[in-house]
Every structure is written in C-alpha cells, then in structure tokens.
Design an enzyme around this catalytic site. Structure first.
Site, mmCIF file in Angstrom:
data_model
loop_
_atom_site.group_PDB
_atom_site.id
_atom_site.type_symbol
_atom_site.label_atom_id
_atom_site.label_comp_id
_atom_site.label_asym_id
_atom_site.label_seq_id
_atom_site.Cartn_x
_atom_site.Cartn_y
_atom_site.Cartn_z
ATOM 1 N N ASP A 70 -5.488 -3.353 -2.928
ATOM 2 C CA ASP A 70 -4.493 -2.984 -1.921
ATOM 3 C C ASP A 70 -3.778 -4.184 -1.291
ATOM 4 O O ASP A 70 -4.407 -5.073 -0.726
ATOM 5 C CB ASP A 70 -5.220 -2.196 -0.831
ATOM 6 C CG ASP A 70 -4.286 -1.445 0.090
ATOM 7 O OD1 ASP A 70 -3.193 -1.956 0.385
ATOM 8 O OD2 ASP A 70 -4.660 -0.348 0.525
ATOM 9 N N SER B 239 0.830 -1.196 0.000
ATOM 10 C CA SER B 239 0.000 0.000 0.000
ATOM 11 C C SER B 239 0.872 1.255 0.000
ATOM 12 O O SER B 239 1.708 1.435 -0.880
ATOM 13 C CB SER B 239 -0.959 -0.051 1.189
ATOM 14 O OG SER B 239 -2.037 0.855 1.008
#
Length: 298
Positions: free
Chosen positions: A152, A40
C-alpha cells in the site's frame, strides 16, 4: 475555457468513494483535471477517473459492488482477504490499459518492503498499479514484481501532494485526505475488518481465537498511525486547496453506503470552491511557479 487543476487523492479504504463526489463537483463547476496522483484508495479511484471512463458508469459500478462485496482470498494468498471481485469490477475501466495511455496523466504510489522506499508508478499495466497501491499489509495481498514486493502506497505517502505538483507545478493542487472526523476507538467494540464479508466458517474461527483480537488491534493501530501521518503530510506539503470530506467515522474496511460518501465528497469540494477560485490569483500563481517550477516530472 475550463480552469485546470491537479488532484492528490488520499488513501482510506472504502472512504475513497468520496473521491468520486469531489471529482463530479469539479467537473460540474467547469474545472479540468490535468493530472492525478493517488495513494491506496486514491490510486484506485484515481486510475478509474484518469482512464477517461464515464463517471456515471464508475459510480454505478461502485454502488453495485457494495451491494454484495466479496473479498474472499484465493488459495495460497498470504492475506486476510482477496481482490478477485474488485479486479472484476475494475476491468471494464482499466483492465487492459497502460497508465501511459490514459488521457489524464496519472501516478500511483506503492512501497517496496524490500528496499523500504516509495515506488512511483507512472507507466505499465494500470490494474497491476492499482493492486500494488491498495495492498494494505496483512489484509490485501502484496504484489510481487521481479524481485520486489510492493504494498500500500499510503504506508509512506497517504496524500501524494508533491507527486501531484510535479505533474504541473504551475497548477493548483487540490488535495483530498480521508481522515477527517476522527473516530473514538473502544477496545471492547473495535470492529473486525472484513467481518461482514468473510465466509461464516472462516469468521467463526477468527472470532473464537486470539487471532481476531490481533487483527482488531493491528487494524486500529494502522488507522491511528495513518491519520497522524496524513495530518503531518498535509502540513508539510501545503496544497493549494484541502478538501475535507467528513468520512473519518467510517472504518477503512467496513460496510458502507457509497452514495452517502459520494455525496459527502461533493459537499466538501463545493465548500472549497471559493478557496480554489482564489488560488488562480496572480500572486498565488507567481508563488507556485517561483517555488515549484523547477520540480522534475516523476
């Protein structure tokens, strides 16, 4: 001769600015980064660092970006916000580069919502890898590649210590999670993600309907779950050094002063320098080689 380490950079949205401070502290004290694995926000900032870009230029770009951030989504995107301006900011550093051409070995993580498994990205277009690893479900657009859909990387691996360790099992792993100093959530005061960045017309529609409440609950639930997963992951993976920037009081998607987070990242890393120094002891080095020497590179 500079001592070498590998970095595991955790996710946390805007809190990822702290990674720049951590990196600067390491460089200032003579350490060489020999590999980076990031999830991320850790993947985004890690890619910029691994590209070999000048740290001063990266910090300058981050500070300028947060003066007037724009997360408006493009037409047809199935997400609350978009990444267009973010892509423009990243372009000078990684826009046309492939990961395998970076001077520092780099890994980004993502999750396939088709297979439900982690996707380890070690080659190919760096910008596409970043867009995959930061694709917070519902907030940023997912990335479609062939017949797969990626979101993500922090969904499954918020601080990719094991992947960092695979880059060179003989080196200490410095892990940087971004959830310390937990927040207290008041249901009546929960912040709506991107509320300060959205066009006023869209914002008014959101807050005047149940959709706004849904987004607040979903966002807060994601924050709580990620914090717990991060804690468990760190306990299981046992990195050599755990750097704990006190940035958990900031929401992952709320307005921030990046300079404060960069400074906190530096402070947190500086406080861990004695632990890092001790990780090079003969005993610790032997344990690493014995325990992890057989790991295969991703």
């Amino acid at each position: 001769m500079a001592k070498e380490i590998v970095l595991a950079l955790g996710g946390g949205g805007v809190r990822g600015c702290a990674h720049l401070g951590t990196y600067r502290c390491l460089v200032d004290h003579g350490y060489k980064i020999s590999g980076i694995a990031g999830s991320s926000a850790g993947g985004m900032f890690g890619a910029a660092i691994a590209s070999g870009a000048d740290l001063d230029e990266i910090e300058k770009t981050v500070i300028e970006f947060f003066k007037h951030p724009d997360f408006r989504r493009s037409r047809g995107q199935a997400a609350l916000a978009g990444t267009g301006q973010l892509e423009n900011a990243l372009a000078p550093f990684i826009g046309d580069k492939n990961i395998e051409d970076f001077p520092i070995p780099f890994i980004a993580t993502a999750v396939s919502i088709v297979t439900g498994e982690q996707v380890i990205i070690t080659k190919g277009n760096a910008l596409q890898a970043v867009l995959a690893t930061i694709a917070i479900p519902g907030f940023f657009p997912s990335l479609s590649i062939d017949e797969d859909v990626l979101v993500d990387g922090a969904v499954l691996d918020p601080v990719p210590v094991e992947l960092a360790r695979r880059l060179d099992p003989s080196l200490p792993v410095v892990a940087v999670p971004l959830h310390y100093k937990p927040r207290d959530f008041n249901p009546n005061e929960m912040w709506l993600p991107f509320s300060d960045y959205l066009p006023e017309s869209i914002f008014k529609v959101i807050v005047s309907t149940n959709f706004g409440e849904i987004m607040r609950i979903m966002y807060t639930s994601l924050e709580v779950a990620t914090a717990h997963i991060t804690h468990l992951a760190i306990q299981q993976s046992l990195p050599d050094v755990i750097v704990k920037p006190l940035v958990g009081q900031y929401g992952a998607l709320e307005p921030i002063d990046p300079v404060k987070l960069i400074q906190e990242g530096y402070r947190a890393m500086e406080s861990c320098l004695p632990t890092l120094k001790s990780s090079y002891s003969l005993k610790n080095s032997f344990v690493r080689i014995t325990k992890y020497g057989g790991l295969k590179k991703p």
